[in-house]
Write a protein that holds these residues in place. Structure first.
Motif, PDB file in Angstrom:
ATOM      1  N   TRP A 118       0.820  -1.209   0.000  1.00  0.00           N
ATOM      2  CA  TRP A 118       0.000   0.000   0.000  1.00  0.00           C
ATOM      3  C   TRP A 118       0.849   1.253   0.000  1.00  0.00           C
ATOM      4  N   GLY A 119       2.018   1.164   0.592  1.00  0.00           N
ATOM      5  CA  GLY A 119       2.896   2.320   0.752  1.00  0.00           C
ATOM      6  C   GLY A 119       3.055   2.664   2.215  1.00  0.00           C
ATOM      7  N   LEU A 120       4.289   2.883   2.607  1.00  0.00           N
ATOM      8  CA  LEU A 120       4.549   3.267   3.993  1.00  0.00           C
ATOM      9  C   LEU A 120       4.022   4.682   4.224  1.00  0.00           C
ATOM     10  N   PRO A 121       3.714   5.025   5.474  1.00  0.00           N
ATOM     11  CA  PRO A 121       3.251   6.390   5.743  1.00  0.00           C
ATOM     12  C   PRO A 121       4.260   7.403   5.198  1.00  0.00           C
ATOM     13  N   ARG A 122       3.741   8.366   4.469  1.00  0.00           N
ATOM     14  CA  ARG A 122       4.597   9.392   3.874  1.00  0.00           C
ATOM     15  C   ARG A 122       3.775  10.657   3.659  1.00  0.00           C
ATOM     16  N   PHE A 123       4.463  11.756   3.474  1.00  0.00           N
ATOM     17  CA  PHE A 123       3.796  13.019   3.166  1.00  0.00           C
ATOM     18  C   PHE A 123       3.374  12.960   1.699  1.00  0.00           C
ATOM     19  N   GLN A 124       2.082  13.130   1.423  1.00  0.00           N
ATOM     20  CA  GLN A 124       1.550  12.968   0.072  1.00  0.00           C
ATOM     21  C   GLN A 124       1.883  14.135  -0.859  1.00  0.00           C
ATOM     22  N   THR A 125       2.101  15.316  -0.288  1.00  0.00           N
ATOM     23  CA  THR A 125       2.486  16.478  -1.090  1.00  0.00           C
ATOM     24  C   THR A 125       3.604  17.212  -0.368  1.00  0.00           C
ATOM     25  N   GLU A 126       4.239  18.124  -1.070  1.00  0.00           N
ATOM     26  CA  GLU A 126       5.334  18.896  -0.488  1.00  0.00           C
ATOM     27  C   GLU A 126       4.890  19.713   0.724  1.00  0.00           C
ATOM     28  N   GLY A 127       3.643  20.158   0.714  1.00  0.00           N
ATOM     29  CA  GLY A 127       3.138  20.984   1.810  1.00  0.00           C
ATOM     30  C   GLY A 127       2.310  20.238   2.836  1.00  0.00           C
ATOM     31  N   ALA A 128       2.217  18.911   2.720  1.00  0.00           N
ATOM     32  CA  ALA A 128       1.398  18.132   3.659  1.00  0.00           C
ATOM     33  C   ALA A 128       1.965  18.226   5.070  1.00  0.00           C
ATOM     34  N   ALA A 129       1.077  18.380   6.037  1.00  0.00           N
ATOM     35  CA  ALA A 129       1.491  18.472   7.444  1.00  0.00           C
ATOM     36  C   ALA A 129       1.536  17.113   8.117  1.00  0.00           C
ATOM     37  N   GLY A 130       0.794  16.137   7.571  1.00  0.00           N
ATOM     38  CA  GLY A 130       0.717  14.830   8.210  1.00  0.00           C
ATOM     39  C   GLY A 130       0.932  13.708   7.215  1.00  0.00           C
ATOM     40  N   VAL A 131       1.175  12.527   7.758  1.00  0.00           N
ATOM     41  CA  VAL A 131       1.296  11.320   6.945  1.00  0.00           C
ATOM     42  C   VAL A 131       0.024  10.505   7.126  1.00  0.00           C
ATOM     43  N   ASP A 132      -0.446   9.920   6.033  1.00  0.00           N
ATOM     44  CA  ASP A 132      -1.665   9.125   6.092  1.00  0.00           C
ATOM     45  C   ASP A 132      -1.441   7.824   6.835  1.00  0.00           C
ATOM     46  N   LEU A 133      -2.489   7.390   7.546  1.00  0.00           N
ATOM     47  CA  LEU A 133      -2.477   6.106   8.246  1.00  0.00           C
ATOM     48  C   LEU A 133      -3.499   5.201   7.574  1.00  0.00           C
TER      49      LEU A 133
END
Length: 151
Positions: free
Chosen positions: A13-28
């Protein structure tokens, strides 16, 4: 900061990461075995994230927040409004999810791999407390509480 993968499906699925350059959080991601039906107004349910984190720094904590799209479009919010991950906690990160829709609404379905929460990292300030009879500093507002600055 170290991350431990507790559910191997995260590698797909993908490890938690910032989805955009300006994202404040990582998706869970929801690490569930079967589709979970979350009934409207039923008690909150704990959903595994499949990860644990070692912060390595006591001045950083994590806040688990709902994803805005899931909350606004579907009514899926966190049962505890915000989850606090203390920097000394190293167990699996869990998400308390709740269906805020009115009774009688269709249940919300959570499937394996759904991005249902986000983790934001915040600084932690741990002050020392001094017991006093009166505060040294005074403010204009003082003890004015709810509504004291206008409606």
């Amino acid at each position: 900061m170290q991350i431990k993968v507790l559910d191997a499906r995260l590698h797909d699925w993908g490890l938690p990461r910032f989805q955009t350059e300006g994202a404040a959080g990582v998706d869970l991601f929801a690490c569930v075995e079967d589709v979970v039906q979350i009934e409207a107004q039923a008690p909150a349910i704990l959903i595994k994230s499949g990860i644990s984190i070692s912060f390595g720094d006591p001045s950083v904590a994590g806040l688990v927040l709902p994803r805005s799209g899931a909350g606004h479009k579907k009514g899926l919010v966190l049962g505890n409004t915000v989850g606090l991950i203390d920097p000394d906690y190293s167990g699996e990160i869990m998400m308390s999810v709740w269906n805020r829709n009115p009774v009688g609404s269709a249940p919300i379905e959570v499937r394996a791999g759904d991005r249902i929460g986000q983790l934001v990292f915040v600084p932690v300030v741990r002050p020392s407390f001094e017991v006093v009879e009166e505060f040294t500093e005074q403010t204009i507002r003082g003890a004015g509480g709810f509504g004291s600055t206008g409606s």
